[in-house]
Design a protein around this motif. Structure first.
Motif, PDB file in Angstrom:
ATOM      1  N   TYR A   1       0.803  -1.226   0.000  1.00 32.52           N
ATOM      2  CA  TYR A   1       0.000   0.000   0.000  1.00 32.52           C
ATOM      3  C   TYR A   1       0.839   1.281   0.000  1.00 32.52           C
ATOM      4  O   TYR A   1       0.290   2.375  -0.132  1.00 32.52           O
TER       5      TYR A   1
ATOM      6  N   SER B   1      -1.021   4.285   6.262  1.00 28.18           N
ATOM      7  CA  SER B   1      -2.162   5.195   6.197  1.00 28.18           C
ATOM      8  C   SER B   1      -2.967   5.018   4.917  1.00 28.18           C
ATOM      9  O   SER B   1      -4.128   5.462   4.841  1.00 28.18           O
ATOM     10  N   ASN B   2      -2.393   4.378   3.911  1.00 28.01           N
ATOM     11  CA  ASN B   2      -3.112   4.135   2.658  1.00 28.01           C
ATOM     12  C   ASN B   2      -3.980   2.884   2.727  1.00 28.01           C
ATOM     13  O   ASN B   2      -4.779   2.636   1.811  1.00 28.01           O
TER      14      ASN B   2
ATOM     15  N   SER C   1      -6.888   0.984   4.733  1.00 24.53           N
ATOM     16  CA  SER C   1      -7.920   1.125   5.761  1.00 24.53           C
ATOM     17  C   SER C   1      -7.847  -0.058   6.715  1.00 24.53           C
ATOM     18  O   SER C   1      -7.151  -1.050   6.457  1.00 24.53           O
ATOM     19  N   GLU C   2      -8.579   0.026   7.822  1.00 23.49           N
ATOM     20  CA  GLU C   2      -8.615  -1.112   8.738  1.00 23.49           C
ATOM     21  C   GLU C   2      -9.292  -2.311   8.078  1.00 23.49           C
ATOM     22  O   GLU C   2      -8.963  -3.457   8.379  1.00 23.49           O
ATOM     23  N   GLU C   3     -10.208  -2.039   7.159  1.00 21.68           N
ATOM     24  CA  GLU C   3     -10.815  -3.119   6.380  1.00 21.68           C
ATOM     25  C   GLU C   3      -9.737  -3.803   5.543  1.00 21.68           C
ATOM     26  O   GLU C   3      -9.698  -5.034   5.449  1.00 21.68           O
ATOM     27  N   ASP C   4      -8.864  -2.998   4.920  1.00 19.09           N
ATOM     28  CA  ASP C   4      -7.776  -3.562   4.108  1.00 19.09           C
ATOM     29  C   ASP C   4      -6.839  -4.404   4.969  1.00 19.09           C
ATOM     30  O   ASP C   4      -6.471  -5.525   4.600  1.00 19.09           O
ATOM     31  N   LYS C   5      -6.433  -3.847   6.099  1.00 25.49           N
ATOM     32  CA  LYS C   5      -5.502  -4.563   6.974  1.00 25.49           C
ATOM     33  C   LYS C   5      -6.122  -5.865   7.473  1.00 25.49           C
ATOM     34  O   LYS C   5      -5.454  -6.899   7.563  1.00 25.49           O
TER      35      LYS C   5
ATOM     36  N   VAL D   1      -8.953   2.439  16.045  1.00 24.57           N
ATOM     37  CA  VAL D   1      -8.673   1.638  14.846  1.00 24.57           C
ATOM     38  C   VAL D   1      -8.502   0.167  15.212  1.00 24.57           C
ATOM     39  O   VAL D   1      -8.826  -0.717  14.401  1.00 24.57           O
TER      40      VAL D   1
ATOM     41  N   LYS E   1     -11.858  -1.325  15.204  1.00 24.41           N
ATOM     42  CA  LYS E   1     -12.332  -1.533  13.831  1.00 24.41           C
ATOM     43  C   LYS E   1     -11.644  -2.726  13.190  1.00 24.41           C
ATOM     44  O   LYS E   1     -12.273  -3.527  12.492  1.00 24.41           O
TER      45      LYS E   1
ATOM     46  N   LYS F   1     -16.559  -8.074   5.853  1.00 23.23           N
ATOM     47  CA  LYS F   1     -17.518  -7.096   5.353  1.00 23.23           C
ATOM     48  C   LYS F   1     -18.565  -7.668   4.404  1.00 23.23           C
ATOM     49  O   LYS F   1     -19.769  -7.543   4.647  1.00 23.23           O
TER      50      LYS F   1
ATOM     51  N   GLU G   1     -21.302  -0.072   9.980  1.00 22.50           N
ATOM     52  CA  GLU G   1     -20.098   0.085   9.148  1.00 22.50           C
ATOM     53  C   GLU G   1     -20.292  -0.505   7.763  1.00 22.50           C
ATOM     54  O   GLU G   1     -19.954   0.127   6.758  1.00 22.50           O
TER      55      GLU G   1
END
Length: 309
Positions: free
Chosen positions: A18, A22-23, A25-29, A129, A132, A141, A175
């Protein structure tokens, strides 16, 4: 990259993919965590313990008397010795959440070490975070959103289906639905005084595709955390009768010509005792979204409310 048996490798992977933490999101991580560590393994406490062990993290129970009432766990790091502590006697769901929460908090300073352009988050922001991240790992998700629609936005049923707390399910629901529909949902629990009930958790989402399909300017209509149950409200009716209730039309304008809202409130009863009440509110024309829940719980129907829930 040789191995993910160290937190640094996971952090390096996120940075390489990424560009900066910071690029992502917590969804990505969370998605990367699931892809790297879970693979085909079942997401349960045993698996999370094994992942922690593989990452060199010791997971330990601690006497609940040694923890403040509102703290479920914590972690410490000394050189390469990493520990996550959870409260003995906590639910399995709570321990799972603690492990993932503390994992996310532990990798934050590592991000700062590996990515010089990244400024690690402050303590309060890291806590948010981490919540999340943990929820996104436990309730993926896309799959979870499908179940929300399938169950008719039924927080209690979703809680049982995923073996997660109602509060965690409720917040996750807001969310995953954000941007899709207008929603308000709240979880009421018993207050400190005998017979008192207060709102402890709430969530909401808006419709980004159709700005007019939202409720604006209805100040005070939607209760926030800490609000006591009002006499004559839908939740009050549920508490009195210990039965689910439905209001098919809640008008907002004085003319009462607006389509308004529809709301369903469902009790959670354990061992004959009422322990929680979940309120879900959508626009009246979206009542079809609640239909699977309505058909399942067969609520007592109230014809109409005006300017209150």
């Amino acid at each position: 990259m040789k191995s993910f048996s160290d937190l640094r490798y996971f952090c390096e992977y996120i940075i390489n993919k990424y560009g900066s933490p910071s690029n992502a999101s917590e969804e990505d991580k969370a998605q990367e965590f699931r892809k790297i560590y879970l693979r085909e393994l079942p997401l349960d406490l045993r698996t999370l313990r094994a992942i922690a062990s593989a990452c060199g993290i010791h997971v330990n129970g601690v006497d609940s008397k040694k923890l403040p009432q509102n703290i479920r766990g914590y972690h410490d790091v000394f050189d390469d010795n990493r520990n996550i502590y959870y409260k003995n006697g906590d639910t399995i769901s709570g321990i799972e959440n603690t492990i993932l929460h503390e994992f996310r908090e532990m990798i934050e300073p590592v991000f700062g070490e590996l990515c010089l352009d990244y400024s690690p988050l402050r303590t309060s922001a890291v806590h948010l975070v981490a919540n999340k991240f943990a929820t996104a790992v436990l309730l993926p998700k896309d799959e979870f959103r499908e179940k929300v629609y399938e169950t008719g936005f039924d927080v209690v049923t979703l809680s049982k289906l995923y073996s997660k707390s109602c509060s965690q399910v409720l917040i996750r629901m807001g969310e995953v639905l954000q941007g899709n529909i207008f929603l308000y949902s709240a979880l009421y629990e018993q207050g400190p005084e005998v017979g008192s009930w207060i709102l402890n958790y709430w969530t909401g989402s808006t419709n980004n595709d159709d700005p007019e399909a939202n409720i604006c300017g209805a100040d005070g209509l939607f209760p926030r955390k800490g609000r006591a149950v009002l006499p004559g409200s839908l939740v009050d009716m549920v508490i009195m009768a210990k039965k689910p209730h439905l209001v098919r039309r809640i008008t907002i304008l004085d003319s009462k010509e607006d389509d308004g809202l529809v709301a369903v409130a469902r009790p959670l009863i354990i061992g004959g005792a009422l322990v929680k009440v979940v309120l879900v509110v959508v626009l009246s024309h979206s009542i079809g979204l609640l239909q699977p829940q309505i058909e399942r719980i067969k609520p007592v129907e109230v014809e109409e409310f005006h300017k209150h829930l």
